[in-house]
Design a protein around this motif. Structure first.
Motif, PDB file in Angstrom:
ATOM      1  N   GLN A  28       0.834  -1.203   0.000  1.00  0.00           N
ATOM      2  CA  GLN A  28       0.000   0.000   0.000  1.00  0.00           C
ATOM      3  C   GLN A  28       0.864   1.246   0.000  1.00  0.00           C
ATOM      4  OE1 GLN A  28      -2.859   0.249   3.153  1.00  0.00           O
ATOM      5  NE2 GLN A  28      -3.937  -1.583   2.504  1.00  0.00           N
ATOM      6  N   VAL A  29       1.874   1.263   0.864  1.00  0.00           N
ATOM      7  CA  VAL A  29       2.764   2.420   0.946  1.00  0.00           C
ATOM      8  C   VAL A  29       3.449   2.634  -0.398  1.00  0.00           C
ATOM      9  CG1 VAL A  29       4.840   3.354   2.010  1.00  0.00           C
ATOM     10  CG2 VAL A  29       3.165   2.192   3.416  1.00  0.00           C
ATOM     11  N   HIS A  30       3.927   1.545  -0.992  1.00  0.00           N
ATOM     12  CA  HIS A  30       4.592   1.619  -2.289  1.00  0.00           C
ATOM     13  C   HIS A  30       3.662   2.216  -3.337  1.00  0.00           C
ATOM     14  CE1 HIS A  30       7.651   0.286  -5.164  1.00  0.00           C
ATOM     15  NE2 HIS A  30       6.653  -0.004  -5.962  1.00  0.00           N
ATOM     16  N   HIS A  31       2.396   1.759  -3.323  1.00  0.00           N
ATOM     17  CA  HIS A  31       1.391   2.242  -4.257  1.00  0.00           C
ATOM     18  C   HIS A  31       1.166   3.741  -4.089  1.00  0.00           C
ATOM     19  CE1 HIS A  31      -2.973   2.055  -5.833  1.00  0.00           C
ATOM     20  NE2 HIS A  31      -2.144   2.169  -6.831  1.00  0.00           N
ATOM     21  N   PHE A  32       1.016   4.163  -2.840  1.00  0.00           N
ATOM     22  CA  PHE A  32       0.818   5.585  -2.574  1.00  0.00           C
ATOM     23  C   PHE A  32       2.019   6.406  -3.006  1.00  0.00           C
ATOM     24  CE2 PHE A  32      -3.177   6.363  -0.779  1.00  0.00           C
ATOM     25  CZ  PHE A  32      -3.564   5.271  -0.040  1.00  0.00           C
ATOM     26  N   MET A  33       3.201   5.853  -2.783  1.00  0.00           N
ATOM     27  CA  MET A  33       4.411   6.558  -3.204  1.00  0.00           C
ATOM     28  C   MET A  33       4.367   6.837  -4.699  1.00  0.00           C
ATOM     29  SD  MET A  33       6.544   7.540  -1.025  1.00  0.00           S
ATOM     30  CE  MET A  33       8.042   7.792  -1.959  1.00  0.00           C
ATOM     31  N   GLU A  34       3.992   5.813  -5.475  1.00  0.00           N
ATOM     32  CA  GLU A  34       3.930   5.983  -6.928  1.00  0.00           C
ATOM     33  C   GLU A  34       2.965   7.093  -7.305  1.00  0.00           C
ATOM     34  OE1 GLU A  34       2.938   2.137  -8.471  1.00  0.00           O
ATOM     35  OE2 GLU A  34       5.021   1.563  -8.719  1.00  0.00           O
ATOM     36  N   LEU A  35       1.800   7.116  -6.640  1.00  0.00           N
ATOM     37  CA  LEU A  35       0.780   8.110  -6.965  1.00  0.00           C
ATOM     38  C   LEU A  35       1.211   9.515  -6.559  1.00  0.00           C
ATOM     39  CD1 LEU A  35      -2.484   6.370  -5.722  1.00  0.00           C
ATOM     40  CD2 LEU A  35      -1.855   6.774  -8.086  1.00  0.00           C
ATOM     41  N   CYS A  36       1.680   9.624  -5.327  1.00  0.00           N
ATOM     42  CA  CYS A  36       1.818  10.945  -4.723  1.00  0.00           C
ATOM     43  C   CYS A  36       3.188  11.594  -4.915  1.00  0.00           C
ATOM     44  CB  CYS A  36       1.505  10.856  -3.222  1.00  0.00           C
ATOM     45  SG  CYS A  36      -0.140  10.172  -2.895  1.00  0.00           S
ATOM     46  N   TRP A  37       4.211  10.812  -5.169  1.00  0.00           N
ATOM     47  CA  TRP A  37       5.556  11.389  -5.358  1.00  0.00           C
ATOM     48  C   TRP A  37       5.554  12.362  -6.520  1.00  0.00           C
ATOM     49  CZ3 TRP A  37      10.250  11.738  -3.094  1.00  0.00           C
ATOM     50  CH2 TRP A  37      11.352  12.064  -3.900  1.00  0.00           C
ATOM     51  N   ASP A  38       4.993  11.919  -7.658  1.00  0.00           N
ATOM     52  CA  ASP A  38       4.989  12.781  -8.836  1.00  0.00           C
ATOM     53  C   ASP A  38       4.161  14.031  -8.623  1.00  0.00           C
ATOM     54  OD1 ASP A  38       5.195  10.263 -11.451  1.00  0.00           O
ATOM     55  OD2 ASP A  38       6.692  11.625 -10.615  1.00  0.00           O
ATOM     56  N   LYS A  39       3.011  13.864  -7.955  1.00  0.00           N
ATOM     57  CA  LYS A  39       2.105  14.998  -7.798  1.00  0.00           C
ATOM     58  C   LYS A  39       2.619  16.037  -6.810  1.00  0.00           C
ATOM     59  CE  LYS A  39      -2.238  12.773  -9.080  1.00  0.00           C
ATOM     60  NZ  LYS A  39      -2.263  13.283 -10.461  1.00  0.00           N
ATOM     61  N   CYS A  40       3.311  15.553  -5.784  1.00  0.00           N
ATOM     62  CA  CYS A  40       3.594  16.451  -4.665  1.00  0.00           C
ATOM     63  C   CYS A  40       5.042  16.931  -4.549  1.00  0.00           C
ATOM     64  CB  CYS A  40       3.218  15.761  -3.347  1.00  0.00           C
ATOM     65  SG  CYS A  40       1.460  15.403  -3.236  1.00  0.00           S
ATOM     66  N   VAL A  41       5.966  16.152  -5.063  1.00  0.00           N
ATOM     67  CA  VAL A  41       7.371  16.533  -4.938  1.00  0.00           C
ATOM     68  C   VAL A  41       7.864  17.010  -6.284  1.00  0.00           C
ATOM     69  CG1 VAL A  41       9.676  15.766  -4.312  1.00  0.00           C
ATOM     70  CG2 VAL A  41       7.712  14.823  -3.137  1.00  0.00           C
ATOM     71  N   GLU A  42       8.109  18.325  -6.394  1.00  0.00           N
ATOM     72  CA  GLU A  42       8.586  18.848  -7.677  1.00  0.00           C
ATOM     73  C   GLU A  42      10.095  18.694  -7.749  1.00  0.00           C
ATOM     74  OE1 GLU A  42       4.926  21.961  -7.631  1.00  0.00           O
ATOM     75  OE2 GLU A  42       6.970  22.733  -7.575  1.00  0.00           O
ATOM     76  N   LYS A  43      10.788  19.525  -6.955  1.00  0.00           N
ATOM     77  CA  LYS A  43      12.232  19.368  -6.909  1.00  0.00           C
ATOM     78  C   LYS A  43      12.624  19.073  -5.457  1.00  0.00           C
ATOM     79  CE  LYS A  43      15.718  20.450 -10.028  1.00  0.00           C
ATOM     80  NZ  LYS A  43      15.362  20.270 -11.432  1.00  0.00           N
ATOM     81  N   PRO A  44      13.248  17.944  -5.224  1.00  0.00           N
ATOM     82  CA  PRO A  44      13.578  17.576  -3.838  1.00  0.00           C
ATOM     83  C   PRO A  44      14.478  18.610  -3.180  1.00  0.00           C
ATOM     84  CG  PRO A  44      14.038  15.781  -5.362  1.00  0.00           C
ATOM     85  CD  PRO A  44      13.751  16.974  -6.189  1.00  0.00           C
ATOM     86  N   GLY A  45      14.074  19.086  -1.998  1.00  0.00           N
ATOM     87  CA  GLY A  45      14.868  20.080  -1.280  1.00  0.00           C
ATOM     88  C   GLY A  45      15.584  19.449  -0.109  1.00  0.00           C
ATOM     89  N   TYR A  46      15.978  20.297   0.836  1.00  0.00           N
ATOM     90  CA  TYR A  46      16.744  19.817   1.981  1.00  0.00           C
ATOM     91  C   TYR A  46      15.862  19.133   3.005  1.00  0.00           C
ATOM     92  CZ  TYR A  46      20.645  22.337   0.029  1.00  0.00           C
ATOM     93  OH  TYR A  46      21.636  22.762  -0.810  1.00  0.00           O
ATOM     94  N   ARG A  47      14.562  19.394   2.931  1.00  0.00           N
ATOM     95  CA  ARG A  47      13.649  18.692   3.823  1.00  0.00           C
ATOM     96  C   ARG A  47      12.257  18.777   3.209  1.00  0.00           C
ATOM     97  NH1 ARG A  47      10.528  21.930   6.769  1.00  0.00           N
ATOM     98  NH2 ARG A  47      10.859  24.147   6.536  1.00  0.00           N
ATOM     99  N   LEU A  48      11.324  17.999   3.777  1.00  0.00           N
ATOM    100  CA  LEU A  48       9.942  18.056   3.309  1.00  0.00           C
ATOM    101  C   LEU A  48       9.321  19.326   3.870  1.00  0.00           C
ATOM    102  CD1 LEU A  48       8.400  14.468   3.762  1.00  0.00           C
ATOM    103  CD2 LEU A  48       9.104  15.548   1.652  1.00  0.00           C
ATOM    104  N   ASP A  49       9.035  20.290   2.998  1.00  0.00           N
ATOM    105  CA  ASP A  49       8.430  21.517   3.511  1.00  0.00           C
ATOM    106  C   ASP A  49       6.926  21.299   3.736  1.00  0.00           C
ATOM    107  OD1 ASP A  49       8.670  23.153   0.263  1.00  0.00           O
ATOM    108  OD2 ASP A  49       7.242  21.691   1.008  1.00  0.00           O
TER     109      ASP A  49
END
Lengths: 83, 97
Positions: A28-49
């Protein structure tokens, strides 16, 4: 092969069920990662803002609500069809 | 039938401990490689704009951030799902198939 006593068999079933649940949760976590990583993380920064965290929360919540809504709708349809 | 000998896994069909260790190590190596491939694919898209003659420091820093944020995101989603499971236990049933 030695037969398992009742207690051992119950314990084994419990272990298998626990491992299955762990595997399911990880999937489930893996599935959510696939869905939400693209939508929510544009350019990875120094921390999750906070903006990213909010986006991830929304992503997870919306997906869950959608799944529940669709599941509920299907249940309705099946119920009506059965009567 | 004496079931006392079946504790500590010996009663579940004795497997050579060396073989078991070997299988565990190989499985872990495979999982690690899969993770590396997955992350390379994800982070390449996020961090590489136009490939140049070498990996510049900006892209390199981005890759580091990417891996770390990926781990943070996984943890965040895990926590979120745990929270949701507590408040909406129906969900886990409808997800399992």
């Amino acid at each position: 092969m030695a037969e398992l006593g009742e207690a051992d068999e119950a314990e084994l079933q419990r272990l298998v069920a626990a491992e299955q649940q762990k595997a399911q949760f990880t999937a489930q976590v893996h599935h959510f990662m696939e869905l939400c990583w693209d939508k929510c993380v544009e350019k990875p920064g120094y921390r999750l803002d906070s903006r990213t965290e909010n986006s991830l929360s929304s992503c997870v919540d919306c997906f869950i609500d959608t799944t529940l809504a669709i599941t509920g709708r299907f249940a309705q349809i099946v119920q009506k069809g059965g009567q | 039938m004496d079931s006392s000998s079946s504790s500590s896994g010996a009663g579940l069909g004795a497997v050579d401990p060396q073989l078991q260790h070997f299988i565990e190590v190989e499985t872990q190596k495979q999982r690690f490689q899969q993770l590396v491939h997955q992350m390379t694919e994800l982070c390449w898209e996020k961090c590489m704009d136009k490939p140049g003659p070498k990996l510049d420091s900006r892209a390199e820093a981005c890759f580091v951030n990417c891996v770390e944020r990926f781990i943070d995101t996984s943890q965040f989603i895990l926590n979120r799902l745990e929270q949701t499971q507590k408040s909406k236990p129906v969900f886990s049933e409808s997800l399992s198939d």
